[in-house]
Design a protein around this motif. Structure first.
Motif, PDB file in Angstrom:
ATOM      1  N   SER A 143       0.842  -1.198   0.000  1.00 51.87           N
ATOM      2  CA  SER A 143       0.000   0.000   0.000  1.00 51.87           C
ATOM      3  C   SER A 143       0.883   1.256   0.000  1.00 51.87           C
ATOM      4  O   SER A 143       2.093   1.182   0.214  1.00 51.87           O
ATOM      5  CB  SER A 143      -0.940  -0.030   1.206  1.00 51.87           C
ATOM      6  N   ALA A 154      -3.607   4.882  -4.824  1.00 47.40           N
ATOM      7  CA  ALA A 154      -4.946   4.461  -5.231  1.00 47.40           C
ATOM      8  C   ALA A 154      -5.048   4.387  -6.750  1.00 47.40           C
ATOM      9  O   ALA A 154      -5.620   3.442  -7.310  1.00 47.40           O
ATOM     10  CB  ALA A 154      -5.985   5.412  -4.660  1.00 47.40           C
ATOM     11  N   LEU A 157      -3.166   1.308  -8.053  1.00 48.83           N
ATOM     12  CA  LEU A 157      -3.902   0.087  -7.730  1.00 48.83           C
ATOM     13  C   LEU A 157      -5.090  -0.084  -8.668  1.00 48.83           C
ATOM     14  O   LEU A 157      -5.370  -1.200  -9.130  1.00 48.83           O
ATOM     15  CB  LEU A 157      -4.365   0.125  -6.276  1.00 48.83           C
ATOM     16  N   GLU A 158      -5.778   1.001  -8.993  1.00 56.95           N
ATOM     17  CA  GLU A 158      -6.894   0.894  -9.928  1.00 56.95           C
ATOM     18  C   GLU A 158      -6.412   0.425 -11.295  1.00 56.95           C
ATOM     19  O   GLU A 158      -7.083  -0.393 -11.953  1.00 56.95           O
ATOM     20  CB  GLU A 158      -7.617   2.235 -10.038  1.00 56.95           C
ATOM     21  N   LEU A 161      -5.826  -3.287 -11.208  1.00 59.79           N
ATOM     22  CA  LEU A 161      -7.055  -4.084 -11.284  1.00 59.79           C
ATOM     23  C   LEU A 161      -7.443  -4.345 -12.731  1.00 59.79           C
ATOM     24  O   LEU A 161      -7.897  -5.444 -13.076  1.00 59.79           O
ATOM     25  CB  LEU A 161      -8.195  -3.371 -10.548  1.00 59.79           C
ATOM     26  N   THR A 178      -7.487 -10.291  -6.920  1.00 57.81           N
ATOM     27  CA  THR A 178      -7.031  -8.929  -6.648  1.00 57.81           C
ATOM     28  C   THR A 178      -6.810  -8.770  -5.150  1.00 57.81           C
ATOM     29  O   THR A 178      -7.529  -9.340  -4.334  1.00 57.81           O
ATOM     30  CB  THR A 178      -8.062  -7.901  -7.127  1.00 57.81           C
ATOM     31  N   GLN A 192      -5.382   2.421   2.858  1.00 57.79           N
ATOM     32  CA  GLN A 192      -5.988   2.523   1.534  1.00 57.79           C
ATOM     33  C   GLN A 192      -7.441   2.937   1.727  1.00 57.79           C
ATOM     34  O   GLN A 192      -7.998   2.784   2.826  1.00 57.79           O
ATOM     35  CB  GLN A 192      -5.880   1.200   0.756  1.00 57.79           C
ATOM     36  N   THR A 193      -8.078   3.439   0.692  1.00 55.25           N
ATOM     37  CA  THR A 193      -9.446   3.913   0.835  1.00 55.25           C
ATOM     38  C   THR A 193     -10.403   2.735   1.030  1.00 55.25           C
ATOM     39  O   THR A 193     -10.188   1.643   0.488  1.00 55.25           O
ATOM     40  CB  THR A 193      -9.890   4.699  -0.408  1.00 55.25           C
ATOM     41  N   GLU A 195     -13.268   2.423  -0.246  1.00 60.00           N
ATOM     42  CA  GLU A 195     -13.879   2.081  -1.534  1.00 60.00           C
ATOM     43  C   GLU A 195     -13.016   1.081  -2.292  1.00 60.00           C
ATOM     44  O   GLU A 195     -13.517   0.078  -2.817  1.00 60.00           O
ATOM     45  CB  GLU A 195     -14.081   3.358  -2.361  1.00 60.00           C
ATOM     46  N   LEU A 196     -11.710   1.324  -2.335  1.00 63.20           N
ATOM     47  CA  LEU A 196     -10.823   0.401  -3.052  1.00 63.20           C
ATOM     48  C   LEU A 196     -10.690  -0.926  -2.317  1.00 63.20           C
ATOM     49  O   LEU A 196     -10.689  -1.994  -2.931  1.00 63.20           O
ATOM     50  CB  LEU A 196      -9.450   1.037  -3.248  1.00 63.20           C
ATOM     51  N   ARG A 199     -13.317  -3.320  -3.108  1.00 66.91           N
ATOM     52  CA  ARG A 199     -13.306  -3.918  -4.452  1.00 66.91           C
ATOM     53  C   ARG A 199     -12.336  -5.085  -4.575  1.00 66.91           C
ATOM     54  O   ARG A 199     -12.348  -5.803  -5.582  1.00 66.91           O
ATOM     55  CB  ARG A 199     -12.941  -2.845  -5.478  1.00 66.91           C
ATOM     56  N   LEU A 200     -11.490  -5.284  -3.580  1.00 65.65           N
ATOM     57  CA  LEU A 200     -10.450  -6.311  -3.666  1.00 65.65           C
ATOM     58  C   LEU A 200     -10.956  -7.658  -3.168  1.00 65.65           C
ATOM     59  O   LEU A 200     -11.813  -7.747  -2.302  1.00 65.65           O
ATOM     60  CB  LEU A 200      -9.229  -5.885  -2.853  1.00 65.65           C
TER      61      LEU A 200
END
Length: 350
Positions: A143, A154, A157-158, A161, A178, A192-193, A195-196, A199-200
């Motif tokens: 991170s 962030a 990382l996006e 993905l 992921t 990390q956020t 939101e992210l 998603r993992l």
């Protein structure tokens, strides 16, 4: 008695048995350090050192470790190892038991690529995992706070993905999960956020800073991270380093003692919140120590046997963790990476 082993493997076996015999930490570390030196030498240089009797000129190799190396190099079981195995007797897990345990593992939940501090592209790590017979591997680059390891922002990382999604189309039915190895900040929050993280597929939460904090502070920090609904695995819980290791740009990390924390409270929280305790297989970590691994078993924890691999060849280190799991009586059904990808993802989603 063991069959003959290559020199580095023989040294690690000796360290393994010394640890089980509860020998002093410095004695165990001496053999692990010597194994790391042998790994770095290469076969030709090792052969030359033995022929010229200059092995013990190397930093990290002394008379006892040197004698074991010479005997193993000659295809013999080192006398030191033979004595230890005779004394250990039934305390040493049988190779067949360890192999059977390893055969249940379907993947690895802690792997790094060259997006952070690993040495190889994502595809190479995935293809190495396929070659080992894995069904899946979790890509868990660092991170952002861990700048020394090129941690992913962030935005990076996006982008990763998207890359993983493309590779999964090509590599199916194998799956790259992921993930992230997320730094646990000093207040117990994750680096990390939300939101992210949501998603993992897999979130490994690990402490990498302020490792010498007082027990109460470290305990509170870990309890907060374990309770975070995004956390799936508590990584290398004590943070110890048993031998020196090289880092990028010529940096060298010295051995490091365990962080202190209330292990009973942390493992109880892991059970309560459904967070697995990592059995870290890296030779310089082997974390948690055996006494804490046994405590986690008794507490009812679930586990992830992870290599923390930073290169393709390190993915076969899972045997290190399996050996320790067998020694401490870890039930294989409580190892989350023995489950199918579907079962694992249902668990992480929950």
């Amino acid at each position: 008695m063991s069959d003959p082993l290559p020199p580095a493997a023989a040294l690690r076996r000796i360290a393994f048995l010394l640890e089980r015999a509860r020998e002093p930490t410095h004695r165990v570390a001496a053999f692990r350090t010597a194994a790391a030196v042998v790994d770095a030498l290469g076969p030709e240089e090792l052969d030359r050192r033995i022929r010229t009797r200059t092995l013990t000129d190397l930093r990290g190799i002394g008379p006892k470790t040197g004698a074991a190396i010479v005997q193993a190099h000659a295809g013999e079981v080192p006398d030191y190892l033979a004595r230890l195995e005779e004394a250990a007797g039934s305390l040493v897990p049988l190779a067949d038991d360890v192999a059977a345990f390893c055969s249940h593992l379907r993947g690895d939940l802690h792997v790094h690529s060259d997006w952070s501090d690993g040495g190889s592209p994502i595809r190479e790590m995935a293809e190495a995992a396929i070659g080992l017979g894995h069904d899946y591997v979790a890509l868990t680059d660092h991170s952002p706070r861990l700048t020394v390891a090129n941690g992913l922002s962030a935005a990076r990382l996006e982008r990763q993905l998207d890359v993983v999604a493309e590779l999964n189309e090509e590599l199916a039915p194998f799956r790259i999960l992921t993930g992230i190895e997320c730094d646990i900040d000093t207040d117990g929050s994750l680096d990390q956020t939300d939101e992210l993280l949501g998603r993992l597929d897999v979130v490994v939460a690990s402490v990498h800073s302020d490792l010498r904090a007082e027990s109460a502070a470290m305990t509170g920090r870990m309890l907060a991270a374990v309770a975070n609904p995004h956390t799936d695995v508590l990584g290398h819980c004590t943070g110890r380093l048993l031998v020196p290791r090289e880092q990028g740009e010529g940096r060298r990390q010295r051995p490091r003692p365990e962080s202190t924390f209330d292990a009973e409270a942390v493992f109880s929280a892991c059970v309560e919140h459904g967070t697995a305790v990592e059995i870290n297989c890296r030779p310089e970590r082997l974390d948690p120590p055996l006494r804490l691994l046994s405590l986690a078993v008794d507490a009812g924890c679930e586990f992830a046997v992870d290599t923390d691999a930073h290169a393709p060849g390190q993915l076969d280190w899972q045997g290190n963790g399996c050996e320790r799991a067998v020694e401490c009586g870890v039930p294989v059904e409580r190892v989350v990476n023995s489950w199918t990808a579907g079962e694992l993802l249902e668990w992480t989603a929950g």
